[in-house]
Scaffold this motif. Structure first.
Motif, PDB file in Angstrom:
ATOM      1  N   LEU A  80     -21.702 -16.899 -28.258  1.00 29.28           N
ATOM      2  CA  LEU A  80     -21.986 -16.610 -26.999  1.00 29.28           C
ATOM      3  C   LEU A  80     -23.223 -16.405 -26.503  1.00 29.28           C
ATOM      4  O   LEU A  80     -23.544 -15.297 -27.336  1.00 29.28           O
ATOM      5  N   LEU A  81     -24.051 -17.032 -25.975  1.00 30.38           N
ATOM      6  CA  LEU A  81     -25.357 -16.798 -25.416  1.00 30.38           C
ATOM      7  C   LEU A  81     -25.435 -16.852 -24.179  1.00 30.38           C
ATOM      8  O   LEU A  81     -25.623 -17.602 -23.551  1.00 30.38           O
ATOM      9  N   HIS A  82     -26.207 -15.442 -23.750  1.00 28.18           N
ATOM     10  CA  HIS A  82     -26.392 -15.305 -22.200  1.00 28.18           C
ATOM     11  C   HIS A  82     -27.532 -15.826 -21.431  1.00 28.18           C
ATOM     12  O   HIS A  82     -28.270 -16.412 -22.295  1.00 28.18           O
ATOM     13  N   GLY A  83     -27.618 -15.674 -20.284  1.00 25.14           N
ATOM     14  CA  GLY A  83     -28.704 -16.380 -19.530  1.00 25.14           C
ATOM     15  C   GLY A  83     -29.706 -15.430 -19.251  1.00 25.14           C
ATOM     16  O   GLY A  83     -29.743 -14.352 -19.992  1.00 25.14           O
ATOM     17  N   PHE A  84     -30.901 -15.655 -18.288  1.00 26.81           N
ATOM     18  CA  PHE A  84     -31.964 -14.917 -18.189  1.00 26.81           C
ATOM     19  C   PHE A  84     -31.531 -13.479 -17.787  1.00 26.81           C
ATOM     20  O   PHE A  84     -30.900 -13.285 -16.648  1.00 26.81           O
ATOM     21  N   ILE A  85     -32.252 -12.453 -18.227  1.00 27.86           N
ATOM     22  CA  ILE A  85     -32.146 -11.008 -17.761  1.00 27.86           C
ATOM     23  C   ILE A  85     -30.726 -10.633 -17.959  1.00 27.86           C
ATOM     24  O   ILE A  85     -30.350 -10.121 -16.670  1.00 27.86           O
ATOM     25  N   ASP A  86     -30.092 -11.080 -18.452  1.00 30.72           N
ATOM     26  CA  ASP A  86     -28.673 -10.824 -18.839  1.00 30.72           C
ATOM     27  C   ASP A  86     -28.523 -10.155 -20.130  1.00 30.72           C
ATOM     28  O   ASP A  86     -29.303  -9.993 -20.840  1.00 30.72           O
ATOM     29  N   ASN A  87     -26.993 -10.039 -20.355  1.00 26.77           N
ATOM     30  CA  ASN A  87     -26.732  -9.821 -21.822  1.00 26.77           C
ATOM     31  C   ASN A  87     -25.144 -10.240 -22.147  1.00 26.77           C
ATOM     32  O   ASN A  87     -24.654 -10.954 -21.154  1.00 26.77           O
ATOM     33  N   ARG A  88     -24.692  -9.736 -23.188  1.00 27.16           N
ATOM     34  CA  ARG A  88     -23.562 -10.126 -23.597  1.00 27.16           C
ATOM     35  C   ARG A  88     -22.314  -9.758 -22.679  1.00 27.16           C
ATOM     36  O   ARG A  88     -21.214 -10.377 -22.560  1.00 27.16           O
ATOM     37  N   SER A  89     -22.437  -8.807 -21.853  1.00 24.47           N
ATOM     38  CA  SER A  89     -21.327  -8.304 -20.799  1.00 24.47           C
ATOM     39  C   SER A  89     -20.941  -9.446 -20.192  1.00 24.47           C
ATOM     40  O   SER A  89     -19.741  -9.498 -19.522  1.00 24.47           O
ATOM     41  N   ILE A 143     -21.373 -23.232 -30.160  1.00 23.43           N
ATOM     42  CA  ILE A 143     -22.061 -22.238 -29.321  1.00 23.43           C
ATOM     43  C   ILE A 143     -21.817 -22.716 -27.832  1.00 23.43           C
ATOM     44  O   ILE A 143     -21.448 -23.830 -27.378  1.00 23.43           O
ATOM     45  N   VAL A 144     -21.732 -21.500 -27.060  1.00 22.00           N
ATOM     46  CA  VAL A 144     -21.398 -21.542 -25.679  1.00 22.00           C
ATOM     47  C   VAL A 144     -22.705 -21.047 -24.928  1.00 22.00           C
ATOM     48  O   VAL A 144     -22.660 -19.690 -25.316  1.00 22.00           O
ATOM     49  N   GLY A 145     -23.646 -21.537 -24.094  1.00 19.47           N
ATOM     50  CA  GLY A 145     -24.711 -20.969 -23.509  1.00 19.47           C
ATOM     51  C   GLY A 145     -24.643 -21.103 -22.057  1.00 19.47           C
ATOM     52  O   GLY A 145     -24.323 -22.233 -21.535  1.00 19.47           O
ATOM     53  N   HIS A 146     -24.900 -19.768 -21.473  1.00 20.05           N
ATOM     54  CA  HIS A 146     -24.872 -19.898 -20.038  1.00 20.05           C
ATOM     55  C   HIS A 146     -26.443 -19.876 -19.756  1.00 20.05           C
ATOM     56  O   HIS A 146     -27.269 -19.034 -20.016  1.00 20.05           O
ATOM     57  N   SER A 147     -26.637 -20.806 -18.957  1.00 18.43           N
ATOM     58  CA  SER A 147     -27.895 -20.926 -18.182  1.00 18.43           C
ATOM     59  C   SER A 147     -29.106 -21.036 -19.169  1.00 18.43           C
ATOM     60  O   SER A 147     -29.273 -22.020 -19.929  1.00 18.43           O
ATOM     61  N   LEU A 148     -29.957 -20.105 -19.104  1.00 17.56           N
ATOM     62  CA  LEU A 148     -31.090 -20.069 -19.988  1.00 17.56           C
ATOM     63  C   LEU A 148     -30.405 -20.160 -21.595  1.00 17.56           C
ATOM     64  O   LEU A 148     -31.319 -20.647 -22.496  1.00 17.56           O
ATOM     65  N   THR A 171     -22.645 -25.972 -22.710  1.00 16.02           N
ATOM     66  CA  THR A 171     -23.721 -25.513 -21.710  1.00 16.02           C
ATOM     67  C   THR A 171     -23.036 -25.247 -20.331  1.00 16.02           C
ATOM     68  O   THR A 171     -22.200 -26.072 -19.877  1.00 16.02           O
ATOM     69  N   LEU A 172     -23.306 -23.979 -19.764  1.00 12.08           N
ATOM     70  CA  LEU A 172     -22.746 -23.823 -18.459  1.00 12.08           C
ATOM     71  C   LEU A 172     -24.123 -23.689 -17.461  1.00 12.08           C
ATOM     72  O   LEU A 172     -24.701 -22.601 -17.780  1.00 12.08           O
ATOM     73  N   GLY A 173     -24.090 -24.352 -16.365  1.00 13.02           N
ATOM     74  CA  GLY A 173     -25.374 -24.259 -15.759  1.00 13.02           C
ATOM     75  C   GLY A 173     -26.718 -24.096 -16.120  1.00 13.02           C
ATOM     76  O   GLY A 173     -27.413 -23.404 -15.796  1.00 13.02           O
ATOM     77  N   THR A 174     -26.954 -25.040 -17.170  1.00 18.25           N
ATOM     78  CA  THR A 174     -28.090 -25.053 -17.915  1.00 18.25           C
ATOM     79  C   THR A 174     -29.074 -25.954 -17.357  1.00 18.25           C
ATOM     80  O   THR A 174     -28.890 -27.071 -17.087  1.00 18.25           O
ATOM     81  N   PRO A 175     -30.446 -25.645 -17.206  1.00 14.94           N
ATOM     82  CA  PRO A 175     -31.369 -26.520 -16.357  1.00 14.94           C
ATOM     83  C   PRO A 175     -32.044 -27.634 -17.403  1.00 14.94           C
ATOM     84  O   PRO A 175     -33.280 -27.281 -17.743  1.00 14.94           O
ATOM     85  N   HIS A 176     -31.257 -28.615 -17.919  1.00 22.86           N
ATOM     86  CA  HIS A 176     -31.627 -29.261 -19.105  1.00 22.86           C
ATOM     87  C   HIS A 176     -32.882 -30.165 -18.807  1.00 22.86           C
ATOM     88  O   HIS A 176     -33.871 -30.420 -19.588  1.00 22.86           O
ATOM     89  N   SER A 177     -33.193 -30.392 -17.414  1.00 17.34           N
ATOM     90  CA  SER A 177     -34.195 -31.308 -16.947  1.00 17.34           C
ATOM     91  C   SER A 177     -35.246 -30.430 -16.168  1.00 17.34           C
ATOM     92  O   SER A 177     -36.173 -30.838 -15.433  1.00 17.34           O
ATOM     93  N   SER A 217     -21.644 -30.411 -21.439  1.00 22.40           N
ATOM     94  CA  SER A 217     -22.262 -29.648 -20.230  1.00 22.40           C
ATOM     95  C   SER A 217     -21.336 -29.555 -18.857  1.00 22.40           C
ATOM     96  O   SER A 217     -21.040 -30.470 -18.342  1.00 22.40           O
ATOM     97  N   PHE A 218     -21.159 -28.193 -18.372  1.00 22.66           N
ATOM     98  CA  PHE A 218     -20.517 -28.178 -17.243  1.00 22.66           C
ATOM     99  C   PHE A 218     -21.529 -27.730 -16.027  1.00 22.66           C
ATOM    100  O   PHE A 218     -22.347 -26.896 -16.271  1.00 22.66           O
ATOM    101  N   TRP A 219     -21.733 -28.789 -15.053  1.00 15.29           N
ATOM    102  CA  TRP A 219     -22.475 -28.559 -14.008  1.00 15.29           C
ATOM    103  C   TRP A 219     -21.847 -28.647 -12.806  1.00 15.29           C
ATOM    104  O   TRP A 219     -20.838 -29.404 -12.551  1.00 15.29           O
ATOM    105  N   SER A 220     -22.237 -27.911 -11.639  1.00 15.44           N
ATOM    106  CA  SER A 220     -21.542 -27.470 -10.737  1.00 15.44           C
ATOM    107  C   SER A 220     -22.364 -28.130  -9.430  1.00 15.44           C
ATOM    108  O   SER A 220     -23.569 -27.824  -9.112  1.00 15.44           O
TER     109      SER A 220
END
Length: 284
Positions: A80-89, A143-148, A171-177, A217-220
């Protein structure tokens, strides 16, 4: 009480005051925003618990009370890999959902909040993956990655040969483009790399023939950090990608919502998740 239950007394009034189509959108947005606020508040409380790296020790053959542990499934470990300014919590609930699903090994990684380059973070991820494979005896991981986190993992897979190690990347809400949201945040170098047309985004559009990793990729439609929301889709002719549309869930709720956790389990369990996910996920 669920956050959305607070809204129930106001639903009839909203339906009378707004046209049906606009009312549906407004109510969904209101519910999504309420959930986002609740998730943010909970995450702020949990954030300190994820500042330190995850402790990893050899798994015992039995629980402290003497009962046998559930056997670990033969599937690859899940990282599991978190997003920008975040952590594993941020993955507390998702980790529990995946670990309880047959005892599959799940690990959460932290990268520094001072990270200023997607490429450097991807190289570090690669070293972590090699260590995990050596320690667990597994040749590949999921791998499951959120955002960044999803973009870092994709760069590792697509540009650094990580497809040899990564079986499935979710990927969850990742800005691929690339995303155009919050222009003032461009003061941070890694945010500039998340913009459409950046060098990192351009590198990910280059040919990737023979890539072995499967992408989900999960996109909302209510992801406020993706502009446009379709940027969270993986659209590349050389990649095996399944894009799962999600209705009614905001950016922060993606890694904690039970419907998303169920979708992730399906993606990791099935060889062809697109057969069951073609209709997407809808949250009332």
């Amino acid at each position: 009480m669920k956050a959305t239950e607070v809204l129930e007394p106001f639903l009839p009034l909203c339906r009378r005051l707004l046209p049906s189509r606009l009312a549906g959108l407004s109510l969904a947005l209101l519910k999504s925003t309420t959930l986002e606020v609740a998730v943010l508040a909970a995450h702020l409380l949990l954030y300190p618990t994820g500042l330190t790296p995850e402790r990893r020790s050899p798994e015992p053959s039995a629980e402290p009370d003497g009962t046998d542990r559930l056997p670990v499934r033969p599937a690859p470990p899940v990282v599991l890999l978190h997003g920008f300014i975040d952590n594993r919590s941020v993955f507390v609930l998702l980790r529990r959902a995946l670990a309880q699903h047959g005892g599959q090994r799940v690990e959460s990684l932290n990268y520094s909040p001072l990270t200023c380059d997607v490429r450097t973070a991807a190289e570090l991820l690669g070293r972590h993956i090699e260590e995990i494979c050596e320690r667990t005896g597994s040749h590949r991981v999921d791998i499951v990655g959120h955002s960044l986190g999803g973009l870092i993992a994709r760069y590792y897979v697509q540009r650094l040969g990580g497809d040899l190690r990564v079986r499935t990347l979710v990927t969850l809400g990742t800005p691929h483009s690339g995303t155009r949201v919050v222009p003032l945040a461009d003061a941070h170098p890694i945010v500039r790399q998340l913009r459409p047309g950046s060098q990192v985004i351009e590198e990910l559009t280059r040919p990737a023939p023979g890539c072995r990793t499967r992408f989900v990729s999960f996109w909302s439609d209510l992801d406020s950090l993706m502009d446009p929301v379709e940027t969270a889709r993986v659209d590349h002719p050389d990649l095996m990608a399944t894009n799962v549309p999600v209705t009614g869930i905001g950016h922060l709720a993606l890694p904690v919502h039970p419907a998303i956790a169920t979708g992730i389990r399906q993606a990791l369990d099935e060889a062809h998740p697109e057969e069951r996910m073609a209709g997407g996920l809808t949250v009332a």
